[in-house]
Design a protein around this motif. Structure first.
Motif, PDB file in Angstrom:
ATOM      1  N   THR A  20       0.825  -1.318  -0.081  1.00 26.51           N
ATOM      2  CA  THR A  20       0.042   0.027   0.054  1.00 26.51           C
ATOM      3  C   THR A  20       0.777   1.444  -0.072  1.00 26.51           C
ATOM      4  OG1 THR A  20      -1.792  -1.232   1.173  1.00 26.51           O
ATOM      5  CG2 THR A  20      -1.665   1.177   1.160  1.00 26.51           C
ATOM      6  N   GLU A  21       2.186   1.394   0.879  1.00 26.08           N
ATOM      7  CA  GLU A  21       2.979   2.301   0.954  1.00 26.08           C
ATOM      8  C   GLU A  21       3.431   2.811  -0.496  1.00 26.08           C
ATOM      9  OE1 GLU A  21       6.692   3.793   3.253  1.00 26.08           O
ATOM     10  OE2 GLU A  21       6.098   1.911   3.714  1.00 26.08           O
ATOM     11  N   ALA A  23       2.389   1.765  -3.637  1.00 27.56           N
ATOM     12  CA  ALA A  23       1.172   2.190  -4.507  1.00 27.56           C
ATOM     13  C   ALA A  23       1.066   3.724  -4.060  1.00 27.56           C
ATOM     14  CB  ALA A  23      -0.117   1.311  -4.207  1.00 27.56           C
ATOM     15  N   LYS A  24       1.114   4.175  -3.141  1.00 22.04           N
ATOM     16  CA  LYS A  24       0.770   5.608  -2.544  1.00 22.04           C
ATOM     17  C   LYS A  24       2.096   6.387  -3.003  1.00 22.04           C
ATOM     18  CE  LYS A  24      -2.530   4.895   0.970  1.00 22.04           C
ATOM     19  NZ  LYS A  24      -2.611   5.007   2.504  1.00 22.04           N
ATOM     20  N   GLY A  25       3.057   5.816  -2.917  1.00 16.41           N
ATOM     21  CA  GLY A  25       4.239   6.512  -3.356  1.00 16.41           C
ATOM     22  C   GLY A  25       4.125   6.785  -4.908  1.00 16.41           C
ATOM     23  N   ALA A  27       1.855   6.724  -6.893  1.00 11.48           N
ATOM     24  CA  ALA A  27       0.753   7.848  -7.177  1.00 11.48           C
ATOM     25  C   ALA A  27       1.214   9.193  -6.967  1.00 11.48           C
ATOM     26  CB  ALA A  27      -0.790   7.371  -6.277  1.00 11.48           C
ATOM     27  N   SER A  28       2.027   9.321  -6.041  1.00 13.47           N
ATOM     28  CA  SER A  28       2.333  10.603  -5.741  1.00 13.47           C
ATOM     29  C   SER A  28       3.454  10.923  -6.870  1.00 13.47           C
ATOM     30  CB  SER A  28       2.953  10.787  -4.463  1.00 13.47           C
ATOM     31  OG  SER A  28       2.147  10.692  -3.373  1.00 13.47           O
ATOM     32  N   GLU A  53      -7.275   0.644  -4.451  1.00 15.85           N
ATOM     33  CA  GLU A  53      -7.846   1.827  -3.691  1.00 15.85           C
ATOM     34  C   GLU A  53      -6.588   2.744  -3.410  1.00 15.85           C
ATOM     35  OE1 GLU A  53      -9.394  -0.074  -0.253  1.00 15.85           O
ATOM     36  OE2 GLU A  53     -10.977  -0.816  -1.120  1.00 15.85           O
ATOM     37  N   ALA A  54      -5.503   2.309  -3.248  1.00 15.39           N
ATOM     38  CA  ALA A  54      -4.100   3.064  -2.785  1.00 15.39           C
ATOM     39  C   ALA A  54      -3.934   3.950  -4.189  1.00 15.39           C
ATOM     40  CB  ALA A  54      -3.072   2.196  -2.534  1.00 15.39           C
ATOM     41  N   VAL A  55      -3.921   3.552  -5.280  1.00 13.79           N
ATOM     42  CA  VAL A  55      -3.528   4.197  -6.566  1.00 13.79           C
ATOM     43  C   VAL A  55      -4.756   5.365  -6.894  1.00 13.79           C
ATOM     44  CG1 VAL A  55      -2.005   2.458  -7.253  1.00 13.79           C
ATOM     45  CG2 VAL A  55      -4.476   2.500  -8.316  1.00 13.79           C
ATOM     46  N   GLY A  56      -5.815   5.089  -6.554  1.00 11.69           N
ATOM     47  CA  GLY A  56      -6.939   5.930  -6.519  1.00 11.69           C
ATOM     48  C   GLY A  56      -7.236   6.217  -7.918  1.00 11.69           C
ATOM     49  N   SER A  58      -4.966   8.477  -9.721  1.00  8.18           N
ATOM     50  CA  SER A  58      -3.757   8.675 -10.338  1.00  8.18           C
ATOM     51  C   SER A  58      -3.510   8.409 -11.592  1.00  8.18           C
ATOM     52  CB  SER A  58      -2.611   8.095  -9.436  1.00  8.18           C
ATOM     53  OG  SER A  58      -2.584   6.450  -9.681  1.00  8.18           O
TER      54      SER A  58
END
Length: 254
Positions: A20-21, A23-25, A27-28, A53-56, A58
């Motif tokens: 999850t971390e 994927a969020k990274g 996406a940022s 869900e984490a990439v939302g 992006s």
């Protein structure tokens, strides 16, 4: 002009928190940058929905690393195309060398999975590639032809639009060895010639063909600079933003 894709195959790595971390990274990392390259991540089955869900919003797509060709039934341990689409998967990797050579999948099984996926509209990243002994015996072209013929049997030209080919020389996967840019481009040109001969020149020209095999930030730009290479299927280097991010950025230079 074929749109480049940079795909990350996480294989059997990460856990829920680290995935999850990551994927969020990612996406940022892509936020605010031009969208000239498609980005795909393929985490292990248990984390697909969480990563989706984490990439939302992006723009990063999420795919699976395998699927089964039956819709439902007594197939313990298998996952259907419908199940993948139900949780938001856009793509599935099929025919990866580890599925072929470690888990014993044959072209016939890969073909069934490919047809099941495209029938439902799930995109397929179809992997092909030769062993070291096959390359040394000058059989690369023969092996690629056999895998393409088997994997795409009874697939119409219209359905090719749902497929991306990934050329992964088995001897370069996870070994630290990388095909030279010239070797990669030669294999990609061969695959495009096969598509032209067995489908049409326009189908060959439209097909995206990715290179996979020890792709990393230090060699990505040179590999992606080859005329027949349309992106990368990345293994180990896709597991950190520090490595995968620059490879994504290199895709924008196509």
């Amino acid at each position: 002009m074929r749109r480049p894709m940079i795909a990350g195959n996480w294989k059997m790595n990460t856990d829920l928190a680290s995935g999850t971390e990551l994927a969020k990274g990612l996406a940022s990392h892509v936020a605010g940058k031009d969208s000239s390259v498609d980005v795909l991540v393929c985490p292990p089955f248990p984390y697909l929905q969480a990563i989706k869900e984490a990439v939302g919003d992006s723009g990063i797509s999420v795919g699976a690393q395998n699927c089964y060709f039956e819709e439902s039934g007594a197939f313990t341990g298998e996952v259907s195309v419908d199940m993948l689409q139900d949780i938001g998967c856009d793509w599935v990797i099929l025919g990866h060398s580890e599925r072929r050579h470690v888990l014993g999948e044959c072209d016939g099984t890969i073909n069934k999975k490919t047809k099941a996926a495209i029938a439902k509209g799930l995109g397929v990243v179809l992997c092909v590639g030769e062993l070291l002994e096959e390359r040394e015996a000058d059989k690369t072209g023969e092996v690629l032809d056999t895998q393409m013929k088997g994997g795409l049997a009874d697939v119409s030209e219209a359905d090719l639009s749902k497929i991306i080919i990934a050329y992964e020389p088995v001897w370069a996967i996870g070994t630290g060895k990388t095909a030279s840019p010239e070797q990669a481009d030669e294999a990609h040109a061969h695959l495009r010639k096969w598509l032209s001969s067995n489908y049409s020149e326009s189908a060959a020209e439209a097909m995206r063909i990715l290179y996979g095999g020890s792709v990393k930030p230090s060699n990505a730009e040179e590999l992606l600079g080859q005329p027949y290479v349309d992106g990368s299927l990345v293994g180990g280097a896709s597991l950190t933003v520090d490595n995968f991010g620059p490879i994504i950025d290199a895709g924008r230079t196509k």
